[in-house]
Design an enzyme around this catalytic site. Structure first.
Site, PDB file in Angstrom:
ATOM      1  N   CYS A  20      73.622 115.657  60.230  1.00  0.00           N
ATOM      2  CA  CYS A  20      72.999 116.404  59.137  1.00  0.00           C
ATOM      3  C   CYS A  20      73.601 116.061  57.779  1.00  0.00           C
ATOM      4  O   CYS A  20      73.093 116.520  56.747  1.00  0.00           O
ATOM      5  CB  CYS A  20      73.100 117.902  59.406  1.00  0.00           C
ATOM      6  SG  CYS A  20      71.970 118.442  60.708  1.00  0.00           S
ATOM      7  N   LYS A  23      71.144 114.534  55.263  1.00  0.00           N
ATOM      8  CA  LYS A  23      70.143 115.304  54.527  1.00  0.00           C
ATOM      9  C   LYS A  23      70.244 115.042  53.029  1.00  0.00           C
ATOM     10  O   LYS A  23      71.338 114.851  52.491  1.00  0.00           O
ATOM     11  CB  LYS A  23      70.331 116.806  54.798  1.00  0.00           C
ATOM     12  CG  LYS A  23      69.958 117.215  56.202  1.00  0.00           C
ATOM     13  CD  LYS A  23      70.197 118.705  56.438  1.00  0.00           C
ATOM     14  CE  LYS A  23      69.175 119.549  55.734  1.00  0.00           C
ATOM     15  NZ  LYS A  23      69.231 120.970  56.190  1.00  0.00           N
ATOM     16  N   ASP A  71      63.299 117.611  63.248  1.00  0.00           N
ATOM     17  CA  ASP A  71      64.618 117.240  62.743  1.00  0.00           C
ATOM     18  C   ASP A  71      65.039 115.917  63.375  1.00  0.00           C
ATOM     19  O   ASP A  71      64.855 115.712  64.581  1.00  0.00           O
ATOM     20  CB  ASP A  71      65.649 118.322  63.090  1.00  0.00           C
ATOM     21  CG  ASP A  71      66.675 118.512  61.983  1.00  0.00           C
ATOM     22  OD1 ASP A  71      67.188 117.491  61.488  1.00  0.00           O
ATOM     23  OD2 ASP A  71      66.960 119.660  61.618  1.00  0.00           O
ATOM     24  N   GLY A 142      55.715 111.527  71.859  1.00  0.00           N
ATOM     25  CA  GLY A 142      56.482 111.214  70.661  1.00  0.00           C
ATOM     26  C   GLY A 142      55.946 109.995  69.945  1.00  0.00           C
ATOM     27  O   GLY A 142      54.797 109.582  70.149  1.00  0.00           O
ATOM     28  N   HIS A 143      56.806 109.414  69.126  1.00  0.00           N
ATOM     29  CA  HIS A 143      56.422 108.229  68.362  1.00  0.00           C
ATOM     30  C   HIS A 143      57.668 107.376  68.153  1.00  0.00           C
ATOM     31  O   HIS A 143      58.775 107.899  67.986  1.00  0.00           O
ATOM     32  CB  HIS A 143      55.822 108.625  67.012  1.00  0.00           C
ATOM     33  CG  HIS A 143      55.298 107.460  66.229  1.00  0.00           C
ATOM     34  ND1 HIS A 143      54.238 106.683  66.657  1.00  0.00           N
ATOM     35  CD2 HIS A 143      55.685 106.926  65.040  1.00  0.00           C
ATOM     36  CE1 HIS A 143      54.001 105.733  65.775  1.00  0.00           C
ATOM     37  NE2 HIS A 143      54.864 105.856  64.782  1.00  0.00           N
ATOM     38  N   SER A 144      57.484 106.054  68.141  1.00  0.00           N
ATOM     39  CA  SER A 144      58.620 105.144  67.979  1.00  0.00           C
ATOM     40  C   SER A 144      58.255 104.019  67.019  1.00  0.00           C
ATOM     41  O   SER A 144      57.102 103.591  66.947  1.00  0.00           O
ATOM     42  CB  SER A 144      59.032 104.559  69.336  1.00  0.00           C
ATOM     43  OG  SER A 144      57.949 103.830  69.904  1.00  0.00           O
ATOM     44  N   ASP A 230      70.375 128.934  60.603  1.00  0.00           N
ATOM     45  CA  ASP A 230      71.481 128.152  61.174  1.00  0.00           C
ATOM     46  C   ASP A 230      72.131 127.331  60.069  1.00  0.00           C
ATOM     47  O   ASP A 230      71.519 126.993  59.059  1.00  0.00           O
ATOM     48  CB  ASP A 230      71.036 127.274  62.355  1.00  0.00           C
ATOM     49  CG  ASP A 230      69.982 126.241  61.999  1.00  0.00           C
ATOM     50  OD1 ASP A 230      69.441 126.287  60.874  1.00  0.00           O
ATOM     51  OD2 ASP A 230      69.690 125.386  62.845  1.00  0.00           O
TER      52      ASP A 230
END
Length: 351
Positions: A20, A23, A71, A142-144, A230
């Site tokens: 993270c 970000k 995320d 999903g996607h790649s 969070d």
């Protein structure tokens, strides 16, 4: 546990940031979004992009609302299986932080195919699948893409009762602040990159970043819990300030009550601090008052980007014991009371 190709490069060497800490700094993000188009009115959209909440929430019927979030980030560790576990745990946390229960996920995969062996990429995916299995949900697709840096994460969906949604808004003067996980993940990741994190520290890092924030739904069911979020890339101060702004309150934090990972202060004092910590402070430091006893190490740790960090709760004083019990029953025995909300401008004072 799946093992990466020993001849391959360290995962963290392939990315300019990790976890993270990747970000965009809150101040920069606010500027980027300043002239964004207004969202179209939608009566069923209960939580959208108007605030800084952890996920969007869409009403399905009187008893169900859909929680939607995504995320993803670059590696915080070199072990591919652990990287996958951490990224998946972090993504699911946003569902729990809204009071929801995950129902399924989609994988987001971007990998430098010419630099990473298929077994390494497969291990990352298996790590994410292991966490989703522990959460009782499938990865349904999903996607790649082929990328210059390794990136992995999830788009996650969950369900919550519309009356049990908990936002980062709603905190009241007099509310007590409770934090579910210890701080210092960014410091540990910086130490790992410098080969300064020992085996015990690595085990502690993995234990905290792969612990699902499953206490979220139980906390949201408590009437005395007024706000929930969070703590991730903006650090404790950044996410607490989001609560303050959204709720129209200030906050006092007791620096001596904050829970730290065992080596966090020593490693930070030795220089293992992320660049994101300084960027975070530059974004919101003017909204924070530090007491004379708060040293530079503590300041850095207060802004330390947490990957898969703990839940932060604002609750009525009489509910604190039940909140701590909820955390303990979910395996978070180290949850701690760290401060309180106060009337006034949305600022944080640390003493």
């Amino acid at each position: 546990m799946p093992v990466a190709d020993a001849a391959g490069p360290r995962l963290t060497s392939l990315s300019h940031g990790g976890g993270c800490g990747c970000k965009i700094a809150p101040g920069v993000l606010a500027e980027l979004l300043r002239d964004s188009l207004s969202a179209q009115p939608c009566a069923a959209l209960l939580v959208g992009r108007e605030g800084a909440d952890d996920a969007a929430v869409y009403r399905l019927n009187d008893s169900q609302a859909l929680v939607a979030t995504t995320d993803f980030f670059m590696p915080i560790v070199d072990d591919p299986f652990d990287f996958g576990r951490i990224a998946a745990t972090n993504a699911l946390s946003d569902v729990y932080a809204m009071g929801g229960t995950p129902i399924l996920a989609l994988a987001l995969v971007a990998m430098p195919l010419k630099q990473l062996a298929p077994d390494t990429i497969r291990a990352i995916l298996q790590g994410g699948e292991a966490v989703c299995a522990a959460a009782g949900i499938p990865i349904a697709g999903g996607h790649s893409i082929d990328s210059v840096e390794p990136i992995y994460g999830l788009a996650a969906l969950g369900l919550v009762h519309p009356q049990r949604i908990r936002r980062n808004a709603g905190a009241r003067p007099g509310d007590v602040l409770v934090l579910g996980k210890p701080l210092g993940v960014g410091v540990y990741s910086a130490a790992l990159k410098k080969d300064a994190l020992d085996a015990a520290g690595y085990a502690e890092l993995i234990a905290t970043t792969t612990r699902l924030n499953t206490a979220g739904p139980a906390l949201a069911a408590l009437d005395g819990v007024h706000a929930l979020t969070d703590v991730t890339g903006f650090g404790l101060l950044g996410h607490l300030l989001e609560v303050c702004r959204a709720s129209g309150v200030g906050a006092h934090v007791d620096a001596h009550a904050l829970p730290w990972l065992a080596q966090a202060r020593a490693l930070a004092a030795a220089g293992c601090v992320t660049g994101a910590s300084a960027r975070n402070w530059a974004s919101y430091g003017t909204e924070v008052a530090l007491g004379s006893g708060v040293d530079a190490v503590t300041q850095a740790l207060l802004c330390d980007p947490q990957t898969s960090g703990g839940l932060l709760v604002a609750c009525a004083a009489e509910t604190v014991g039940v909140v701590l019990d909820c955390f303990a029953q979910a395996g978070f025995a180290g949850a701690a009371v760290i401060g309180e909300c106060v009337a006034g401008a949305p600022r944080v004072a640390v003493a």
